[in-house]
Design an enzyme around this catalytic site. Structure first.
Site, PDB file in Angstrom:
ATOM      1  N   THR A 164       0.808  -1.164   0.019  1.00  0.00           N
ATOM      2  CA  THR A 164      -0.032  -0.050  -0.058  1.00  0.00           C
ATOM      3  C   THR A 164       0.869   1.000   0.190  1.00  0.00           C
ATOM      4  OG1 THR A 164      -1.424   1.113   1.678  1.00  0.00           O
ATOM      5  CG2 THR A 164      -0.013  -0.349   2.253  1.00  0.00           C
ATOM      6  N   ASP A 165       0.273   2.260  -0.502  1.00  0.00           N
ATOM      7  CA  ASP A 165       0.883   3.698  -0.504  1.00  0.00           C
ATOM      8  C   ASP A 165       0.925   4.224   1.083  1.00  0.00           C
ATOM      9  OD1 ASP A 165      -1.819   4.141  -0.054  1.00  0.00           O
ATOM     10  OD2 ASP A 165      -1.643   6.110  -1.811  1.00  0.00           O
ATOM     11  N   GLU A 166       0.206   3.735   1.778  1.00  0.00           N
ATOM     12  CA  GLU A 166       0.303   3.870   3.238  1.00  0.00           C
ATOM     13  C   GLU A 166       1.565   3.779   4.080  1.00  0.00           C
ATOM     14  OE1 GLU A 166      -3.486   3.529   5.742  1.00  0.00           O
ATOM     15  OE2 GLU A 166      -4.439   3.121   3.519  1.00  0.00           O
ATOM     16  N   TYR A 176      -1.766  -0.873  10.865  1.00  0.00           N
ATOM     17  CA  TYR A 176      -1.665  -1.588   9.932  1.00  0.00           C
ATOM     18  C   TYR A 176      -0.618  -0.898   8.713  1.00  0.00           C
ATOM     19  CZ  TYR A 176      -3.258  -1.823   4.842  1.00  0.00           C
ATOM     20  OH  TYR A 176      -3.350  -2.058   3.401  1.00  0.00           O
ATOM     21  N   LYS A 208       2.270  -3.420   7.478  1.00  0.00           N
ATOM     22  CA  LYS A 208       2.643  -3.493   5.816  1.00  0.00           C
ATOM     23  C   LYS A 208       4.006  -3.098   5.461  1.00  0.00           C
ATOM     24  CE  LYS A 208       0.219  -4.848   3.007  1.00  0.00           C
ATOM     25  NZ  LYS A 208      -0.001  -5.978   2.353  1.00  0.00           N
TER      26      LYS A 208
END
Ligand code: NAD
Length: 351
Positions: A133-135, A159, A163
């Site tokens: 993810t870009d998060e 989260y 990741k």
């Protein structure tokens, strides 16, 4: 080719499997634990296909993973299995650490164990694709800067930290053991079969029920939205044409404030299924206390995948969100079986 897809009963995994079965000659093994987020009803259109197989396995169970590799002998692994909901990670991070970090570690070890026994040509051609993810990049303060593949990691939530951790493990398995990996970091997805705890399906279904449309803070958080079928196409392109060891950012060039997303959905619903009381759906919008650590802005620079692999999204936000609202209106049975829990109860044998 035989492609092992982990998390294939989830939102993006099921789109990847539908894409592969419908548009290629490859076979798919869907490996999924079937948590609350896993729904085999999202795969009804392909599950009778002879190129599709399902294995209910937890990626935290290495022996089961080894068994699946020995039985199916895949050429490619696409790893999507994860705990994926930020709010749940704040309420209870444990599952996120287990599945996203320990599970990814187990999958890497089971893959390495299997990969090291392959004949040289199959070993060279093998790919392990980690979907992230870009998060992991944290958030952007400016209004014009973008996440690139070299932006330093600065995750904000349990989260995104889990990741980020899994991304590091995957890259280390490439550097240390030579495992042929690829990593993709993608922006927020939306589209059909999205579990209604996430913003877009939640807003559509709450609106149709005449319930409040909750929005965090002032609704000024900016996300870059990508239609899930565009993402599925990008992932297949990366795993079949991407360069080993590389990272590709995937985004939709569709930056929108959350409030704008909600209002757009309201306007489409006003047109397609107006409220019986004649009120516009916008009247249901309710502002709620912001999420702790809420990132303000994410935006992806997707020029590398465009230039090197010739991938760009086909849907604009306007076209994709209309398709999504129409899909939910035409698939209310899928939605109600998720909302009342029957999609889970029946497979668990509970009445
Ligand atoms: P999802 O929550 O809809 O699906 C996750 C799937 O993984 C479910 O089918 C679940 O049953 C399965 N799973 C969970 N724990 C498991 C375990 N221990 N063993 C085996 N299977 C397990 O998630 P999603 O939105 O489809 O996201 C898929 C991947 O893409 C995730 O890795 C996520 O981090 C990443 N991603 C998601 C988005 C997004 O907007 N949804 C954006 C970028 C990246």
């Amino acid at each position: 080719m035989k492609i092992l897809v982990t998390g294939g009963a989830g939102f993006i995994g099921s789109a990847v499997i539908r894409h592969i079965i419908s548009n290629t000659q490859d076979s798919v093994i869907n490996l999924d634990k079937l948590t609350y987020a896993g729904n085999l009803e999202s795969l009804i259109s392909v599950s009778d296909n002879e190129r599709y197989a399902f294995e209910q396995v937890d990626i935290c169970d290495i022996n089961e993973l080894k068994h699946v590799f020995a039985e199916h002998k895949p050429d490619i692994v696409m790893h999507l299995a994860a705990e994926s909901h930020v709010d749940r990670s704040i309420d209870g991070p444990d599952e996120f650490i287990q599945t996203n970090i320990v599970g990814t570690y187990n999958l890497l070890e089971a893959t390495r164990d299997y990969w090291s026994t392959l004949p040289e040509t199959r070993k060279q051609a093998f790919r392990f694709h980690h979907i992230s993810t870009d998060e992991v990049y944290g958030d952007l303060e400016g209004t014009t800067d973008l996440f690139t593949e070299t932006t330093p990691y600065a995750p904000s939530s349990p989260y995104s930290a889990s990741k980020a951790s899994s991304d590091h493990l995957v890259r280390a398995w490439h550097r240390t053991y030579g495992l042929p990996i690829l990593v993709t970091n993608c922006s927020n997805n939306y589209g059909p079969y999205h579990f209604p705890e996430k913003l877009i399906p939640l807003v559509i279904l709450n609106a149709l029920d005449g319930k409040a449309l909750p929005i965090y803070g002032k609704g000024n958080q900016i996300r870059d939205w990508l239609y899930v079928e565009d993402h599925a196409r990008a992932l297949y392109k990366v795993v079949t044409e991407g360069k080993v060891g590389e990272t590709y950012n995937i985004g939709g060039h569709n930056e929108k404030q959350n409030i704008e997303v909600i209002k757009t959905i309201c306007h489409i619903l006003d047109e397609l299924k107006p409220q019986k009381n004649g009120q516009p759906y916008e009247s249901l919008i309710t502002f709620v206390k912001d999420r702790p650590g809420h990132d303000l802005r994410y935006a992806i620079d997707a020029s590398k995948i465009a230039n090197e692999l010739n991938w760009t999204p086909t849907e604009t936000f306007g076209s994709g969100i209309r398709k999504t609202v129409e899909w939910y209106l035409s698939n209310m049975e899928w939605c109600s079986r998720v909302q009342d829990g029957s999609y889970q109860r029946e497979r668990l044998g509970i009445n």
